[in-house]
Design a protein around this motif. Structure first.
Motif, mmCIF file in Angstrom:
data_model
loop_
_atom_site.group_PDB
_atom_site.id
_atom_site.type_symbol
_atom_site.label_atom_id
_atom_site.label_comp_id
_atom_site.label_asym_id
_atom_site.label_seq_id
_atom_site.Cartn_x
_atom_site.Cartn_y
_atom_site.Cartn_z
ATOM 1 N N LYS A 176 0.852 -1.185 0.000
ATOM 2 C CA LYS A 176 0.000 0.000 0.000
ATOM 3 C C LYS A 176 0.888 1.235 0.000
ATOM 4 C CE LYS A 176 -3.760 2.346 2.459
ATOM 5 N NZ LYS A 176 -4.638 2.317 3.673
ATOM 6 N N ILE A 177 0.688 2.111 -0.972
ATOM 7 C CA ILE A 177 1.464 3.348 -1.092
ATOM 8 C C ILE A 177 0.512 4.491 -1.393
ATOM 9 C CG2 ILE A 177 3.367 4.529 -2.267
ATOM 10 C CD1 ILE A 177 4.234 1.762 -3.340
ATOM 11 N N SER A 178 0.648 5.584 -0.662
ATOM 12 C CA SER A 178 -0.149 6.791 -0.918
ATOM 13 C C SER A 178 0.803 7.930 -1.258
ATOM 14 C CB SER A 178 -0.995 7.158 0.304
ATOM 15 O OG SER A 178 -1.924 6.140 0.590
ATOM 16 N N ALA A 179 0.678 8.448 -2.470
ATOM 17 C CA ALA A 179 1.555 9.531 -2.925
ATOM 18 C C ALA A 179 0.714 10.636 -3.540
ATOM 19 C CB ALA A 179 2.567 9.009 -3.936
ATOM 20 N N GLU A 180 1.290 11.831 -3.523
ATOM 21 C CA GLU A 180 0.580 13.000 -4.048
ATOM 22 C C GLU A 180 1.584 13.931 -4.722
ATOM 23 O OE1 GLU A 180 -0.982 16.713 -1.662
ATOM 24 O OE2 GLU A 180 -2.442 15.089 -1.488
ATOM 25 N N PHE A 181 1.308 14.270 -5.952
ATOM 26 C CA PHE A 181 2.166 15.212 -6.667
ATOM 27 C C PHE A 181 1.633 16.625 -6.480
ATOM 28 C CE2 PHE A 181 3.069 17.588 -10.676
ATOM 29 C CZ PHE A 181 4.424 17.780 -10.439
ATOM 30 N N THR A 182 2.506 17.529 -6.025
ATOM 31 C CA THR A 182 2.150 18.936 -5.837
ATOM 32 C C THR A 182 2.956 19.768 -6.829
ATOM 33 O OG1 THR A 182 1.767 18.541 -3.477
ATOM 34 C CG2 THR A 182 2.041 20.834 -4.173
ATOM 35 N N PRO A 183 2.304 20.344 -7.831
ATOM 36 C CA PRO A 183 3.064 21.064 -8.872
ATOM 37 C C PRO A 183 3.645 22.395 -8.418
ATOM 38 C CG PRO A 183 0.709 21.195 -9.297
ATOM 39 C CD PRO A 183 0.875 20.253 -8.145
ATOM 40 N N ALA A 184 3.090 22.982 -7.343
ATOM 41 C CA ALA A 184 3.574 24.305 -6.915
ATOM 42 C C ALA A 184 3.605 24.379 -5.388
ATOM 43 C CB ALA A 184 2.693 25.415 -7.492
ATOM 44 N N HIS A 185 4.482 23.599 -4.794
ATOM 45 C CA HIS A 185 4.666 23.650 -3.348
ATOM 46 C C HIS A 185 5.355 24.960 -2.968
ATOM 47 C CE1 HIS A 185 5.592 22.263 0.727
ATOM 48 N NE2 HIS A 185 6.814 22.736 0.534
ATOM 49 N N GLN A 186 4.790 25.664 -2.000
ATOM 50 C CA GLN A 186 5.347 26.945 -1.573
ATOM 51 C C GLN A 186 6.459 26.718 -0.560
ATOM 52 O OE1 GLN A 186 3.838 29.924 -2.712
ATOM 53 N NE2 GLN A 186 5.438 31.193 -1.815
ATOM 54 N N THR A 187 7.646 27.234 -0.855
ATOM 55 C CA THR A 187 8.759 27.132 0.077
ATOM 56 C C THR A 187 9.545 28.438 0.048
ATOM 57 O OG1 THR A 187 10.542 25.671 0.835
ATOM 58 C CG2 THR A 187 10.389 26.084 -1.551
ATOM 59 N N ARG A 188 10.686 28.481 0.723
ATOM 60 C CA ARG A 188 11.346 29.779 0.883
ATOM 61 C C ARG A 188 12.820 29.625 1.252
ATOM 62 N NH1 ARG A 188 7.996 27.835 3.825
ATOM 63 N NH2 ARG A 188 6.322 28.928 2.711
ATOM 64 N N ASN A 189 13.640 30.520 0.705
ATOM 65 C CA ASN A 189 14.989 30.739 1.203
ATOM 66 C C ASN A 189 14.917 31.679 2.401
ATOM 67 O OD1 ASN A 189 16.063 29.239 -0.976
ATOM 68 N ND2 ASN A 189 16.142 31.060 -2.270
ATOM 69 N N VAL A 190 15.862 31.555 3.316
ATOM 70 C CA VAL A 190 15.880 32.395 4.518
ATOM 71 C C VAL A 190 17.207 33.162 4.530
ATOM 72 C CG1 VAL A 190 15.387 32.462 6.978
ATOM 73 C CG2 VAL A 190 14.646 30.486 5.629
ATOM 74 N N ILE A 191 17.109 34.486 4.409
ATOM 75 C CA ILE A 191 18.301 35.297 4.111
ATOM 76 C C ILE A 191 18.369 36.508 5.041
ATOM 77 C CG2 ILE A 191 19.459 36.656 2.315
ATOM 78 C CD1 ILE A 191 17.943 34.858 0.271
ATOM 79 N N ALA A 192 19.558 36.781 5.545
ATOM 80 C CA ALA A 192 19.780 37.957 6.389
ATOM 81 C C ALA A 192 21.228 38.401 6.212
ATOM 82 C CB ALA A 192 19.484 37.633 7.844
ATOM 83 N N PHE A 193 21.544 39.573 6.799
ATOM 84 C CA PHE A 193 22.923 40.044 6.663
ATOM 85 C C PHE A 193 23.331 40.902 7.841
ATOM 86 C CE2 PHE A 193 21.000 43.960 5.546
ATOM 87 C CZ PHE A 193 21.971 44.953 5.376
ATOM 88 N N ILE A 194 24.644 41.079 7.954
ATOM 89 C CA ILE A 194 25.253 41.999 8.913
ATOM 90 C C ILE A 194 25.997 43.049 8.099
ATOM 91 C CG2 ILE A 194 27.010 42.243 10.708
ATOM 92 C CD1 ILE A 194 26.324 39.351 11.535
#
Length: 424
Positions: A208-226
């Motif tokens: 038994k396998i349950s899979a789901e394709f998500t064409p536009a998963h929302q994610t993010r880079n995390v960026i900062a500076f000094i």
């Protein structure tokens, strides 16, 4: 003596010894590899939780966002295994995550199937291929070793259609289970089984396998500076990918301690160090935690195509990935491309006796330095050598990660950064 090496020695003589906070290092590593983050991947909000954690650490250290937000949002396609897969072999239940996992490309599927082993002569003998593929595979589980996977999918179209008609593919892994992130799904259910867990005379399976394709998963880079004290428009950049493989339902998660909670922890330690007034850098230092490295360097490619400041303002970039060991030293990808900087690094290491050796490689598209290098940004990718060999499986856990040379690599990076600022 070369002028830049003379500057280096003067520079290093003024650098105070650092008291590395190893309890904090271990706590950060344990946190990032914990079940709460569920492999920092694409189910149960693992990647979002990790991104929020890194943002909060940036804020606590006093780092500034570059463009009004610590997040650089983007979308990505991803195939996700949403429930823990099940596999029963001749009445014996195999253990998910230990004996087997679903392939990252798998389609959903369930049912029973009779085992048929692939005759590997189909790749070299036309008569064998014709006979083998004359059989009806629609109720079969096709079993074959991992080493033949690519060849199988490159068979001529009529044979490939027969391959795709099978109810299930079972791919035997010779040593440890090794999985990844898939940006597109396969048309069939697929399981990867450790060869030592697969009974030699298996006849039937239930799965038994349950899979789901998500064409536009929302994610993010995390960026900062000094901001730099003298040349704020010029940047040294530290990068590390915080994502990992995620999990497969609630029963399997891939901790990703070495890959790459270790590099992310180093990134956060560097942020803590440079946030202190006495360590304020000459140049600005940017800290970039990338998403979706495991899906094909998508986060770093997104950044280089949408930079938050001109890429030509980056004087040097150091990518941090797989930094949890160090018994056998460290590898520098792009070392042969930037010989002056590699010599500088070697000089520091020999003078301070941090690591037993530093080895070099040339160009390689194996981590987040690569999109920057392709755009002309001078960059190194550091990874440590020796120690644990667990990789892309459930065994890459924080408890087994020795952090043998973590303190020394930290010192090497900060010394190298000081020397770079003195020589440019």
């Amino acid at each position: 003596m070369k002028p830049f090496l003379l500057i280096l020695i003067v520079c290093l003589s003024a650098v105070p010894l650092l008291a590395q906070d190893m309890p904090r290092v271990r706590q950060t590593l344990d946190t990032l590899a914990s079940p709460y983050f569920h492999g920092r991947g694409y189910i149960f909000d693992g990647d979002a939780k990790a991104a929020n954690y890194i943002r909060d650490r940036y804020k606590a250290a006093g780092l500034k966002p570059i463009a009004g937000s610590y997040f650089q949002e983007f979308t990505m396609p991803v195939n996700r295994v949403t429930q823990t897969p099940e596999l029963i072999v001749d009445g014996t239940t195999l253990v998910p995550g230990t004996d087997f996992v679903a392939s990252s490309q798998t389609a959903s599927g369930k049912g029973k199937a009779t085992i048929v082993r692939l005759d590997t002569l189909v790749f070299t003998d036309a008569a064998v291929a014709q006979k083998f593929f004359s059989h009806d595979l629609r109720k079969k589980a096709l079993v074959y070793p991992q080493k033949f996977r690519k060849q199988l999918w490159e068979l001529p179209e009529p044979y490939l259609q027969k391959v795709l008609s099978a109810r299930l593919h079972i791919i035997l892994q010779p040593r440890s289970l090794l999985t990844t992130v898939a940006a597109s799904p396969a048309p069939i259910p697929m399981l990867e089984v450790k060869e030592t867990a697969w009974p030699a005379k298996t006849r039937k399976v239930k799965f038994k396998i349950s899979a789901e394709f998500t064409p536009a998963h929302q994610t993010r880079n995390v960026i900062a500076f000094i901001p730099g004290a003298v040349q704020p428009d010029s940047f040294i950049v530290y990068t590390a990918h915080y994502d990992h493989l995620g999990g497969q339902g609630k029963g399997i998660y891939f901790p990703g301690a070495n890959d790459n909670a270790s590099g992310t922890t180093m990134l956060l330690e560097l942020a803590e160090y440079y946030s202190k007034p006495e360590n304020r850098p000459t140049y600005s230092i940017a800290f970039m935690a990338f998403a979706a490295e495991e899906a094909g360097l998508l986060g770093s490619f997104h950044y280089t195509n949408n930079p938050l400041f001109p890429l030509q303002n980056i004087r040097f970039l150091i990518n941090l990935d797989l930094l949890g060991t160090g018994d056998d030293g460290m590898m520098v990808v792009n070392g042969s491309i930037h010989p002056k900087e590699f010599e500088l690094l070697q000089t520091i290491n020999k003078r301070q006796n941090y690591l037993p050796q530093i080895k070099m490689r040339g160009r390689a598209a194996n981590s987040d330095h690569f999109p920057f290098s392709e755009k002309g940004v001078p960059a190194f990718f550091f990874y440590t050598l020796g120690g644990t060999t667990f990789y892309h499986n459930t065994e890459d856990q924080a408890a087994q990660l020795p952090l043998t040379k973590f303190k020394e690599v930290f010192r090497l990076i900060t010394d190298f950064t000081e020397a770079l600022q003195a020589t440019y």
